[in-house]
Design a protein around this motif. Structure first.
Motif, PDB file in Angstrom:
ATOM      1  N   ALA A 143    -132.499-165.136  68.099  1.00  0.00           N
ATOM      2  CA  ALA A 143    -133.700-165.453  68.872  1.00  0.00           C
ATOM      3  C   ALA A 143    -133.393-166.599  69.826  1.00  0.00           C
ATOM      4  CB  ALA A 143    -134.852-165.833  67.933  1.00  0.00           C
ATOM      5  N   GLU A 144    -134.379-166.957  70.637  1.00  0.00           N
ATOM      6  CA  GLU A 144    -134.225-168.129  71.497  1.00  0.00           C
ATOM      7  C   GLU A 144    -134.106-169.372  70.636  1.00  0.00           C
ATOM      8  OE1 GLU A 144    -137.270-168.509  74.405  1.00  0.00           O
ATOM      9  OE2 GLU A 144    -136.863-166.573  75.346  1.00  0.00           O
ATOM     10  N   SER A 145    -133.440-170.375  71.159  1.00  0.00           N
ATOM     11  CA  SER A 145    -133.290-171.634  70.428  1.00  0.00           C
ATOM     12  C   SER A 145    -134.652-172.225  70.099  1.00  0.00           C
ATOM     13  CB  SER A 145    -132.486-172.632  71.263  1.00  0.00           C
ATOM     14  OG  SER A 145    -132.486-173.907  70.652  1.00  0.00           O
ATOM     15  N   THR A 146    -134.763-172.835  68.916  1.00  0.00           N
ATOM     16  CA  THR A 146    -136.024-173.462  68.504  1.00  0.00           C
ATOM     17  C   THR A 146    -136.313-174.744  69.261  1.00  0.00           C
ATOM     18  OG1 THR A 146    -134.869-174.590  66.690  1.00  0.00           O
ATOM     19  CG2 THR A 146    -135.938-172.485  66.188  1.00  0.00           C
ATOM     20  N   GLY A 147    -135.332-175.229  70.017  1.00  0.00           N
ATOM     21  CA  GLY A 147    -135.564-176.425  70.802  1.00  0.00           C
ATOM     22  C   GLY A 147    -135.511-177.685  69.957  1.00  0.00           C
ATOM     23  N   ASP A 148    -136.251-178.698  70.385  1.00  0.00           N
ATOM     24  CA  ASP A 148    -136.172-180.019  69.750  1.00  0.00           C
ATOM     25  C   ASP A 148    -137.505-180.385  69.114  1.00  0.00           C
ATOM     26  OD1 ASP A 148    -134.681-182.252  69.052  1.00  0.00           O
ATOM     27  OD2 ASP A 148    -135.416-183.417  70.756  1.00  0.00           O
ATOM     28  N   ILE A 149    -138.051-179.479  68.319  1.00  0.00           N
ATOM     29  CA  ILE A 149    -139.346-179.718  67.674  1.00  0.00           C
ATOM     30  C   ILE A 149    -139.103-180.361  66.319  1.00  0.00           C
ATOM     31  CG2 ILE A 149    -141.491-178.666  66.876  1.00  0.00           C
ATOM     32  CD1 ILE A 149    -140.909-176.335  68.769  1.00  0.00           C
ATOM     33  N   LYS A 150    -139.235-181.665  66.250  1.00  0.00           N
ATOM     34  CA  LYS A 150    -139.025-182.382  64.999  1.00  0.00           C
ATOM     35  C   LYS A 150    -139.628-183.769  65.106  1.00  0.00           C
ATOM     36  CE  LYS A 150    -134.430-183.953  66.486  1.00  0.00           C
ATOM     37  NZ  LYS A 150    -132.983-183.973  66.158  1.00  0.00           N
ATOM     38  N   ASP A 151    -139.745-184.439  63.955  1.00  0.00           N
ATOM     39  CA  ASP A 151    -140.289-185.792  63.924  1.00  0.00           C
ATOM     40  C   ASP A 151    -139.301-186.792  64.503  1.00  0.00           C
ATOM     41  OD1 ASP A 151    -142.930-185.871  62.228  1.00  0.00           O
ATOM     42  OD2 ASP A 151    -141.604-184.479  61.174  1.00  0.00           O
ATOM     43  N   ASP A 152    -139.837-187.852  65.074  1.00  0.00           N
ATOM     44  CA  ASP A 152    -139.024-188.985  65.491  1.00  0.00           C
ATOM     45  C   ASP A 152    -138.516-189.702  64.243  1.00  0.00           C
ATOM     46  OD1 ASP A 152    -138.252-191.100  67.630  1.00  0.00           O
ATOM     47  OD2 ASP A 152    -139.355-192.232  66.103  1.00  0.00           O
ATOM     48  N   VAL A 153    -137.236-190.063  64.224  1.00  0.00           N
ATOM     49  CA  VAL A 153    -136.629-190.659  63.029  1.00  0.00           C
ATOM     50  C   VAL A 153    -137.330-191.958  62.639  1.00  0.00           C
ATOM     51  CG1 VAL A 153    -134.531-191.730  62.110  1.00  0.00           C
ATOM     52  CG2 VAL A 153    -134.382-189.570  63.348  1.00  0.00           C
ATOM     53  N   ALA A 154    -137.654-192.791  63.623  1.00  0.00           N
ATOM     54  CA  ALA A 154    -138.317-194.065  63.318  1.00  0.00           C
ATOM     55  C   ALA A 154    -139.697-193.842  62.717  1.00  0.00           C
ATOM     56  CB  ALA A 154    -138.418-194.914  64.585  1.00  0.00           C
ATOM     57  N   GLU A 155    -140.427-192.860  63.227  1.00  0.00           N
ATOM     58  CA  GLU A 155    -141.773-192.593  62.717  1.00  0.00           C
ATOM     59  C   GLU A 155    -141.735-192.003  61.309  1.00  0.00           C
ATOM     60  OE1 GLU A 155    -143.794-190.162  65.558  1.00  0.00           O
ATOM     61  OE2 GLU A 155    -143.832-191.722  67.103  1.00  0.00           O
ATOM     62  N   ILE A 156    -140.819-191.077  61.071  1.00  0.00           N
ATOM     63  CA  ILE A 156    -140.753-190.469  59.734  1.00  0.00           C
ATOM     64  C   ILE A 156    -140.241-191.483  58.717  1.00  0.00           C
ATOM     65  CG2 ILE A 156    -138.413-189.528  59.818  1.00  0.00           C
ATOM     66  CD1 ILE A 156    -141.557-187.797  58.416  1.00  0.00           C
ATOM     67  N   GLN A 157    -139.466-192.452  59.169  1.00  0.00           N
ATOM     68  CA  GLN A 157    -139.016-193.517  58.247  1.00  0.00           C
ATOM     69  C   GLN A 157    -140.212-194.292  57.702  1.00  0.00           C
ATOM     70  OE1 GLN A 157    -136.726-196.847  59.897  1.00  0.00           O
ATOM     71  NE2 GLN A 157    -135.381-196.757  58.110  1.00  0.00           N
ATOM     72  N   GLN A 158    -141.164-194.598  58.569  1.00  0.00           N
ATOM     73  CA  GLN A 158    -142.355-195.324  58.130  1.00  0.00           C
ATOM     74  C   GLN A 158    -143.219-194.456  57.214  1.00  0.00           C
ATOM     75  OE1 GLN A 158    -142.658-198.600  58.661  1.00  0.00           O
ATOM     76  NE2 GLN A 158    -140.648-198.325  59.627  1.00  0.00           N
ATOM     77  N   THR A 159    -143.322-193.182  57.517  1.00  0.00           N
ATOM     78  CA  THR A 159    -144.080-192.265  56.656  1.00  0.00           C
ATOM     79  C   THR A 159    -143.439-192.176  55.278  1.00  0.00           C
ATOM     80  OG1 THR A 159    -144.750-190.961  58.578  1.00  0.00           O
ATOM     81  CG2 THR A 159    -144.956-189.918  56.420  1.00  0.00           C
ATOM     82  N   LEU A 160    -142.126-192.068  55.243  1.00  0.00           N
ATOM     83  CA  LEU A 160    -141.405-191.973  53.976  1.00  0.00           C
ATOM     84  C   LEU A 160    -141.586-193.250  53.153  1.00  0.00           C
ATOM     85  CD1 LEU A 160    -139.565-190.191  52.270  1.00  0.00           C
ATOM     86  CD2 LEU A 160    -137.595-191.091  53.538  1.00  0.00           C
ATOM     87  N   LYS A 161    -141.580-194.400  53.802  1.00  0.00           N
ATOM     88  CA  LYS A 161    -141.821-195.664  53.096  1.00  0.00           C
ATOM     89  C   LYS A 161    -143.170-195.655  52.395  1.00  0.00           C
ATOM     90  CE  LYS A 161    -139.028-199.053  55.659  1.00  0.00           C
ATOM     91  NZ  LYS A 161    -139.053-200.275  56.498  1.00  0.00           N
ATOM     92  N   LYS A 162    -144.191-195.207  53.107  1.00  0.00           N
ATOM     93  CA  LYS A 162    -145.541-195.199  52.551  1.00  0.00           C
ATOM     94  C   LYS A 162    -145.637-194.234  51.360  1.00  0.00           C
ATOM     95  CE  LYS A 162    -150.071-196.031  52.610  1.00  0.00           C
ATOM     96  NZ  LYS A 162    -150.564-195.084  51.601  1.00  0.00           N
ATOM     97  N   VAL A 163    -145.085-193.051  51.513  1.00  0.00           N
ATOM     98  CA  VAL A 163    -145.166-192.050  50.442  1.00  0.00           C
ATOM     99  C   VAL A 163    -144.399-192.522  49.209  1.00  0.00           C
ATOM    100  CG1 VAL A 163    -144.574-189.694  49.783  1.00  0.00           C
ATOM    101  CG2 VAL A 163    -145.494-190.152  52.062  1.00  0.00           C
TER     102      VAL A 163
END
Length: 274
Positions: free
Chosen positions: A150-170
């Protein structure tokens, strides 16, 4: 982290070292710890078969090990590998996190191989026990199957800095829940994962010391990945998934936090390797 996902991550990391940086680790399959219990790792695609009477397109082995697969990809104009995750369509029977400790459970992971024309092939692993009594414990045969193009999925993902903060909270919330319910070992487990988010060497004490090529990832990306890997508690009997609580409110919070942790770990891995 289960062996299936660990191997996918290793293949993506070492594959990109060759496809992007032109550095082939020829001993990758022979020495990497994610293959230590595998007697064979093959890659299957549809191939043209000819006989005197006819031609047919049938499934066939196109690479007998990951290194040969890397070489084939480069020769065919592929430029990058990435991880793609697809949650289960129907989770009415059980949430993905509850089945993640079993082979084939927890949603589907694909290796996306991106060609220079931005078309992609998507490869899924299939693990089978083929030598239960192997003296060297290499009981698994792994087949990577080209499921679709299929066509490439592109760059759909979380920003590393933002997900780091989410992971800290969880991780903070689930550790607090564990300590409150006198689950000290689990609280310490989550705290160790939390600490990796601030560590200078987040890979320290992780089982698969050779899972990725560290130099190709920023410190922040490695903190996010190794924290999420160390936070993986989703197994079968005796794991975090095997707990139960007498109070309905505790059971509800346990299930909510477990599902949230699983989803956050998935997002973290995709942020780094997607």
């Amino acid at each position: 982290m289960n062996g299936t996902l660990a191997q996918l991550i290793a293949i993506v990391s070492y594959g990109n070292e060759y496809l992007v940086n032109d550095n082939l680790a020829s001993d990758f399959y022979d020495t990497n710890s994610t293959f230590q219990f595998c007697n064979r790792v093959q890659f299957w695609d549809t191939v043209l078969k000819k006989s005197f009477f006819k031609k047919s397109v049938e499934p066939g082995v196109v690479a007998g090990d990951p290194v040969k697969w890397f070489e084939n990809l480069k020769q065919d104009g592929f430029k990058k590998l990435k991880l793609v995750y697809k949650p289960s369509d129907d989770q009415s029977f059980a949430k993905d996190y509850k089945l993640a400790g079993f082979v084939g459970g927890g949603g589907k992971w694909f290796i996306e191989a991106i060609n220079s024309n931005n078309s992609s092939t998507f490869w899924e692993s299939d693990w089978q026990v083929t030598n239960q009594n192997a003296s060297d414990r290499k009981i698994w045969t792994v087949n990577y199957l080209n499921r679709f193009t299929a066509e490439s999925t592109g760059d759909i993902k979380d920003d590393v800095a933002e997900i780091q903060q989410t992971l800290k909270k969880v991780l903070s919330d689930i550790a607090e829940f564990a300590y409150k319910n006198e689950l000290t070992n689990w609280g310490d487990w989550f705290t160790k994962a939390y600490d990796a988010l601030n560590a200078g060497e987040p890979e320290k004490d992780f089982y698969h010391t050779d899972i990725i090529i560290n130099k190709n990832y920023s410190l922040q990306a490695r903190q996010v990945f190794f924290s999420s890997a160390k936070a993986w508690v989703f197994g079968g009997m005796g794991s975090w998934n095997d707990l139960g609580f007498s109070k309905p409110e505790d059971q509800t919070k346990y299930e909510t936090l477990s599902d949230l942790l699983y989803q956050t770990i998935i997002r973290s891995i995709v942020a780094v390797f997607g």
